[in-house]
Design an enzyme around this catalytic site. Structure first.
Site, mmCIF file in Angstrom:
data_model
loop_
_atom_site.group_PDB
_atom_site.id
_atom_site.type_symbol
_atom_site.label_atom_id
_atom_site.label_comp_id
_atom_site.label_asym_id
_atom_site.label_seq_id
_atom_site.Cartn_x
_atom_site.Cartn_y
_atom_site.Cartn_z
ATOM 1 C CG ASP A 31 42.240 13.520 40.936
ATOM 2 O OD1 ASP A 31 41.240 12.842 40.996
ATOM 3 O OD2 ASP A 31 42.134 14.791 41.578
ATOM 4 C CD GLU A 79 44.150 18.159 38.943
ATOM 5 O OE1 GLU A 79 44.169 17.720 40.103
ATOM 6 O OE2 GLU A 79 44.367 19.701 38.293
ATOM 7 C CE LYS A 136 39.065 15.508 40.524
ATOM 8 N NZ LYS A 136 39.909 16.247 40.807
ATOM 9 C CE LYS A 139 43.927 21.955 41.613
ATOM 10 N NZ LYS A 139 44.554 20.542 41.308
ATOM 11 C CB VAL A 164 45.697 12.223 46.600
ATOM 12 C CG1 VAL A 164 47.068 11.182 47.794
ATOM 13 C CG2 VAL A 164 46.559 11.610 45.147
ATOM 14 C CB THR A 165 45.979 16.033 48.019
ATOM 15 O OG1 THR A 165 46.099 17.405 47.688
ATOM 16 C CG2 THR A 165 47.807 15.888 46.979
ATOM 17 C CB CYS A 169 41.484 16.457 44.381
ATOM 18 S SG CYS A 169 42.800 18.092 42.642
ATOM 19 C CD GLN A 209 33.108 25.660 62.077
ATOM 20 O OE1 GLN A 209 31.783 25.902 62.284
ATOM 21 N NE2 GLN A 209 33.620 25.397 61.495
HETATM 22 N N1 TIU Z 1 44.333 15.631 42.656
HETATM 23 C C1 TIU Z 1 44.551 16.734 43.536
HETATM 24 O O1 TIU Z 1 44.731 16.674 45.121
HETATM 25 N N2 TIU Z 1 45.354 17.728 42.407
HETATM 26 C C2 TIU Z 1 45.992 18.886 42.988
HETATM 27 O O2 TIU Z 1 46.608 19.053 42.296
HETATM 28 N N3 TIU Z 1 46.388 18.556 43.834
HETATM 29 C C3 TIU Z 1 47.799 19.157 44.753
HETATM 30 O O3 TIU Z 1 48.207 18.632 45.846
HETATM 31 N N4 TIU Z 1 48.493 19.581 44.075
#
Ligand code: TIU
Length: 228
Positions: A31, A79, A136, A139, A164-165, A169, A209
């Site tokens: 993303d 996304e 997609k 997430k 990200v992030t 995701c 872990q």
């Molecule tokens: N790609 C992804 O991480 N989608 C999000 O909505 N991330 C946020 O941190 N909001």
């Protein structure tokens, strides 16, 4: 390197070094879209300082260039939703200020809608012909996509997951992949979050872990281990 037999290398990582058969590894870039990295998109509509994500572009690009040079499978994800929002759950759309919701018009087109300028991957990481782009709606990159088939058809067993992030995701995708039997290596500097503390704890959770979700490293150590 194309046509040359690819080796198994060992990547320094936590909680332990990870042996990686380069021919069976894929780079999955999550993303890296204008909607998350640039002002006026989905990320900013959620109240975030989008400049925090820029740090991941350079490390992602270094990994992308090496993966391309080696002929590794590179998968890009985005996304976003169909223009009619038929694949967007109401529970996802109906959050926040209605003027800034998914599908609302913004400076980069309709927010988080496929085909709009904001939905595109940033220029520095633009996909090349032959590199699968997985659209997609959620997430995680496995949910409601053909990513599992793409990886299975190439005999992939290990994923290098960046983008990200970190805690949204990237994390969701790593969790999905881990449950499907993939080894996941996350280069932390090639990921970013709007929240530095979530980035740090997100990476810590992956490697805790004994590596409950996978392995954490950084682009420098990954590039040092891969053939150049
Ligand atoms: N790609 C992804 O991480 N989608 C999000 O909505 N991330 C946020 O941190 N909001």
């Amino acid at each position: 390197m194309r046509g040359v037999r690819l080796p198994t290398v060992t990547i320094e990582a936590e909680p332990s070094a990870l042996p990686l058969d380069v021919a069976r590894a894929a780079l999955v870039i999550i993303d890296m879209q204008r909607d998350f990295l640039e002002p006026g998109g989905f990320g900013e509509s959620l109240g975030n300082d989008v400049s925090r994500l820029a740090a991941a572009i350079g490390p992602c690009r270094s990994l992308l260039e090496r993966a391309r040079a080696l002929g590794m499978l590179v998968v890009h994800t985005r996304e976003g939703h169909r223009p009619d929002l038929a694949d967007a759950p109401r529970a996802k759309v109906e959050r926040g200020d209605p003027r800034l919701r998914i599908g609302a018009p913004g400076p980069m087109g309709r927010i988080l809608v496929r085909g709009e300028p904001g939905h595109a991957i940033v220029a520095a990481l633009a996909p090349r012909d032959g590199e699968p782009v997985v659209d997609k709606p959620g997430k995680g990159a496995f949910h409601a996509t053909d990513l599992a088939s793409i990886l299975q058809n190439r005999g992939i067993d290990t994923l290098i997951v960046c983008g990200v992030t970190t805690e949204v995701c990237v994390h969701t995708t790593v969790r999905e992949a881990n449950d499907r039997g993939y080894r996941c290596l996350v280069p932390g500097d090639a990921c970013a979050s709007y929240f530095p503390e979530f980035h740090a704890v997100g990476l810590a959770m992956i490697k805790a872990q004994g590596g409950i979700f996978g392995w954490v490293s950084d682009s420098r150590r990954v590039l040092a281990a891969l053939p150049s």
